[in-house]
Design a protein around this motif. Sequence first.
Motif, short mmCIF file in Angstrom:
data_model
loop_
_atom_site.label_atom_id
_atom_site.label_comp_id
_atom_site.label_asym_id
_atom_site.label_seq_id
_atom_site.Cartn_x
_atom_site.Cartn_y
_atom_site.Cartn_z
N ASN A 54 -7.19 10.47 -10.12
CA ASN A 54 -7.64 10.69 -8.76
C ASN A 54 -6.71 11.72 -8.14
O ASN A 54 -5.50 11.51 -8.17
N PRO A 55 -7.22 12.81 -7.60
CA PRO A 55 -6.34 13.86 -7.07
C PRO A 55 -5.60 13.46 -5.79
O PRO A 55 -4.64 14.12 -5.41
N ASP A 56 -6.04 12.41 -5.12
CA ASP A 56 -5.39 12.00 -3.87
C ASP A 56 -4.02 11.41 -4.15
O ASP A 56 -3.84 10.60 -5.05
N ARG A 57 -3.04 11.80 -3.37
CA ARG A 57 -1.69 11.27 -3.50
C ARG A 57 -1.54 9.99 -2.68
O ARG A 57 -2.21 9.82 -1.67
N LYS A 58 -0.65 9.11 -3.13
CA LYS A 58 -0.34 7.89 -2.40
C LYS A 58 0.29 8.25 -1.06
O LYS A 58 1.18 9.08 -1.01
N LEU A 59 -0.17 7.64 0.01
CA LEU A 59 0.31 7.98 1.35
C LEU A 59 1.10 6.88 2.04
O LEU A 59 1.82 7.14 2.99
N GLN A 60 0.93 5.63 1.61
CA GLN A 60 1.60 4.53 2.31
C GLN A 60 1.90 3.40 1.33
O GLN A 60 1.49 3.44 0.18
N LYS A 61 2.63 2.39 1.81
CA LYS A 61 2.97 1.23 0.99
C LYS A 61 1.69 0.57 0.50
O LYS A 61 0.70 0.46 1.23
N LEU A 62 1.71 0.16 -0.76
CA LEU A 62 0.55 -0.51 -1.33
C LEU A 62 0.35 -1.89 -0.71
O LEU A 62 1.31 -2.58 -0.38
N ARG A 63 -0.88 -2.32 -0.61
CA ARG A 63 -1.17 -3.67 -0.11
C ARG A 63 -1.18 -4.67 -1.24
O ARG A 63 -1.14 -5.88 -1.02
N THR A 88 12.33 3.94 -9.94
CA THR A 88 13.33 4.28 -8.93
C THR A 88 13.42 3.14 -7.92
O THR A 88 12.46 2.41 -7.70
N HIS A 89 14.59 3.00 -7.30
CA HIS A 89 14.77 2.03 -6.23
C HIS A 89 14.02 2.51 -4.99
O HIS A 89 14.00 3.70 -4.70
N VAL A 90 13.40 1.58 -4.27
CA VAL A 90 12.78 1.92 -2.98
C VAL A 90 13.14 0.85 -1.96
O VAL A 90 13.36 -0.31 -2.30
N ASP A 91 13.20 1.26 -0.72
CA ASP A 91 13.48 0.36 0.38
C ASP A 91 12.24 0.31 1.26
O ASP A 91 11.86 1.31 1.87
N ILE A 92 11.60 -0.85 1.28
CA ILE A 92 10.42 -1.03 2.12
C ILE A 92 10.72 -2.04 3.23
O ILE A 92 9.84 -2.68 3.77
N GLY A 93 12.02 -2.20 3.49
CA GLY A 93 12.45 -3.14 4.51
C GLY A 93 12.61 -4.55 4.00
O GLY A 93 12.59 -5.51 4.76
N GLN A 94 12.81 -4.72 2.68
CA GLN A 94 12.88 -6.05 2.08
C GLN A 94 14.16 -6.80 2.43
O GLN A 94 14.22 -8.01 2.31
N GLY A 95 15.22 -6.11 2.86
CA GLY A 95 16.45 -6.80 3.22
C GLY A 95 17.20 -7.33 2.01
O GLY A 95 17.03 -6.85 0.89
N ASP A 96 17.99 -8.37 2.24
CA ASP A 96 18.80 -8.98 1.18
C ASP A 96 17.98 -10.05 0.48
O ASP A 96 17.79 -11.15 1.00
N VAL A 97 17.45 -9.72 -0.71
CA VAL A 97 16.56 -10.61 -1.45
C VAL A 97 17.03 -10.73 -2.89
O VAL A 97 17.91 -10.00 -3.34
N SER A 98 16.43 -11.65 -3.64
CA SER A 98 16.83 -11.91 -5.02
C SER A 98 16.10 -11.02 -6.02
O SER A 98 16.30 -11.15 -7.22
N TRP A 99 15.26 -10.12 -5.56
CA TRP A 99 14.52 -9.24 -6.45
C TRP A 99 14.84 -7.79 -6.11
O TRP A 99 15.43 -7.49 -5.08
#
Length: 119
Positions: A54-63, A88-99
């Motif tokens: 699909n030529p469309d690029r990802k634009l937002q966090k996946l649901r 790669t590491h990403v920060d989606i606002g998960q905070g301090d979590v075990s994963w």
Amino acid sequence: MAARITELVLDCTDPERLATFWGGVLGYEVLDRDEESVEIGPPDRRTTLLFLRNPDRKLQKLRLHIDVKATDRDQAAELERLLALGATHVDIGQGDVSWYTLADPEGNEFCLLSGRADP
């Protein structure tokens, strides 16, 4: 009788690249491919992943995202392996979590959970 999930379809710009990445993550093999898609899965084909061009690029966090657990190593060793494969590491606002929240080579988020899964 209830339905069951037989495949998850991920739109992407490069099906070969994502199939190679996720095949390495999950130990899945290529089951089928054509010019527009690559399907990977376990030999029993119970639940597969289909990467569809699909030529469309990802634009937002996946649901909807994938969670994985290591089957034969601890979480730290699995994190190293996934990063070496191209995550790669990403920060989606998960905070301090075990994963760990990671992204595949096209930016699709997934999580590496702690503990081990049954092989």
